[in-house]
Design an enzyme around this catalytic site. Structure first.
Site, PDB file in Angstrom:
ATOM      1  N   GLU A  56       0.820  -1.216   0.000  1.00  0.00           N
ATOM      2  CA  GLU A  56       0.000   0.000   0.000  1.00  0.00           C
ATOM      3  C   GLU A  56       0.853   1.265   0.000  1.00  0.00           C
ATOM      4  O   GLU A  56       0.485   2.268  -0.629  1.00  0.00           O
ATOM      5  CB  GLU A  56      -0.941  -0.012   1.207  1.00  0.00           C
ATOM      6  CG  GLU A  56      -2.098  -0.991   1.088  1.00  0.00           C
ATOM      7  CD  GLU A  56      -1.728  -2.434   1.389  1.00  0.00           C
ATOM      8  OE1 GLU A  56      -2.547  -3.340   1.124  1.00  0.00           O
ATOM      9  OE2 GLU A  56      -0.605  -2.659   1.894  1.00  0.00           O
ATOM     10  N   HIS A 100     -11.477  -6.027   7.969  1.00  0.00           N
ATOM     11  CA  HIS A 100     -12.215  -5.746   6.736  1.00  0.00           C
ATOM     12  C   HIS A 100     -13.508  -4.989   7.015  1.00  0.00           C
ATOM     13  O   HIS A 100     -14.511  -5.160   6.306  1.00  0.00           O
ATOM     14  CB  HIS A 100     -12.529  -7.051   5.978  1.00  0.00           C
ATOM     15  CG  HIS A 100     -11.316  -7.788   5.514  1.00  0.00           C
ATOM     16  ND1 HIS A 100     -10.642  -8.677   6.318  1.00  0.00           N
ATOM     17  CD2 HIS A 100     -10.641  -7.745   4.345  1.00  0.00           C
ATOM     18  CE1 HIS A 100      -9.606  -9.178   5.657  1.00  0.00           C
ATOM     19  NE2 HIS A 100      -9.589  -8.621   4.447  1.00  0.00           N
TER      20      HIS A 100
END
Length: 367
Positions: free
Chosen positions: A101, A171
């Site tokens: 990321e 998540h």
């Protein structure tokens, strides 16, 4: 998620399947579609996932400098929001990134500085934190530190966020407040397919780096008649979705649908008139619309999925208390996620449900 790889778990989550072998079909909200303005032209019934793909497709066609990348993006991404775009535009414009990321954000900044319209995907908002330094210390400050000689506008970072019913602590998070503390960024959270497409098309053309957090539970649960062409929804402007006289309720993203249901229930059952405002943009946020509403109604509840402590609702509450003090009939109240990691089986206890909101409405009205 024991016994499966990270990639497999993500793929199963994208299909709505819990990697521990159970399937969650319950949703904590009822999606309420909006009508697109007639002036936006022809529409077609579209879910949020395909509305996002339509926005990216339009931008790729309009601007040859546009590039789209992220983990598995070349193959459509785990939620299929870029499905088919590599075949249409080629692997030099729609391509995969490493599982990094920080690298995604850093590459995106460099490409935007070089003049490309850059659309980067962080596969889940929970994993945006390795990119935090690049976004906060580089992207957001590029214009300021150069005295406006150069910038990384035209950089848009998309990221699925928020509760999905089975995502647990890695998540399900809503990290918008972390970035709201950063001058130089624009941050928004769409509630619907129409909004997602219009906000993305605005972000693609904005002169500042933008983060669009997309509530992933809406990808397929939300369907509307979405305009097929190009249109933009302004960043920084709130939506008054329902006018009322007794109380203002503020939220954004998925939670706005919980608020709309609560407003209907308390009007029918208790005779309480709620004004519902979707903040839409977290940074900048629409102070004028919010304060005008609260000054009119005299009461306010702010609700979001993120934990209550230092959630963005605290900024709203502080501003309302300061700006609307002499018009308030009761202290503004927050109904938010709990100050715990996002739970799995205990998600219904964590969420700011309609039942918690109804109780809060009663308390504020009785204050």
């Amino acid at each position: 998620m024991i016994g499966v790889t990270r990639k497999t778990a993500r793929a199963m989550l994208s299909r709505g399947v819990n990697a521990t072998a159970s399937v969650r079909t319950h949703m904590h909200f009822k999606f309420q579609p909006d009508d697109a303005p007639a002036e936006l032209g022809a529409t077609e019934k579209t879910n949020m996932c395909n509305a996002i793909k339509s926005a990216i497709d339009i931008q790729l066609a309009r601007d040859e400098s546009t590039i789209v990348f992220g983990e598995d993006v070349k193959f459509g991404g785990v939620f299929r929001c870029t499905d088919g775009l590599m075949d249409k535009y080629g692997s030099d414009r729609v391509f995969n990134s490493p599982l990094c990321e920080q690298g995604i954000a850093g590459f995106g900044i460099g490409a935007a500085v070089a003049g490309a319209c850059t659309i980067a995907e962080i596969q889940f908002a929970d994993y945006i934190f390795p990119a935090f330094d690049q976004i906060v210390n580089e992207a957001a400050k590029y214009r300021y530190r150069s005295g406006n000689e150069f910038d990384c506008g035209k950089l848009t970072i998309r990221s699925p966020c928020a509760a999905v019913g089975h995502g647990a602590h890695y998540h399900s998070q809503s990290p918008e407040a972390y970035f709201a503390h950063t001058p130089g960024l624009k941050v928004c959270v769409p509630r619907s397919p129409i909004q997602a497409k219009g906000l993305l098309l605005s972000a693609f053309e904005d002169d500042n780096p933008c983060i669009v957090f997309e509530p992933k539970i809406l990808y397929r649960a939300a369907e509307e008649q979405v305009p097929v062409g190009h249109y933009k929804i302004p960043l920084g402007k709130a939506d008054v979705l329902r006018e009322g006289t007794d109380m203002t309720m503020l939220s954004w993203g998925t939670q706005i649908h919980v608020v709309r249901e609560v407003a209907s229930i308390v009007e029918e059952e208790l005779g309480i008139s709620i004004e519902v405002i979707d903040l839409v943009s977290i940074l900048p946020w629409d102070r004028e619309t919010v304060c005008n509403s609260v000054s009119k109604t005299g009461r306010c509840i702010i609700t979001h999925e993120a934990p209550i402590t230092c959630g963005f609702g605290a900024e709203l509450q502080a501003t309302i208390t300061s700006e609307c003090f002499f018009d308030l009939e009761a202290p503004p109240q927050r109904v938010c996620g709990l100050d715990t990691p996002f739970p799995h089986v205990h998600e219904p206890l964590y969420m700011p449900t309609k039942w918690k909101l109804i109780q809060a409405v009663k308390e504020v009205m009785d204050a």
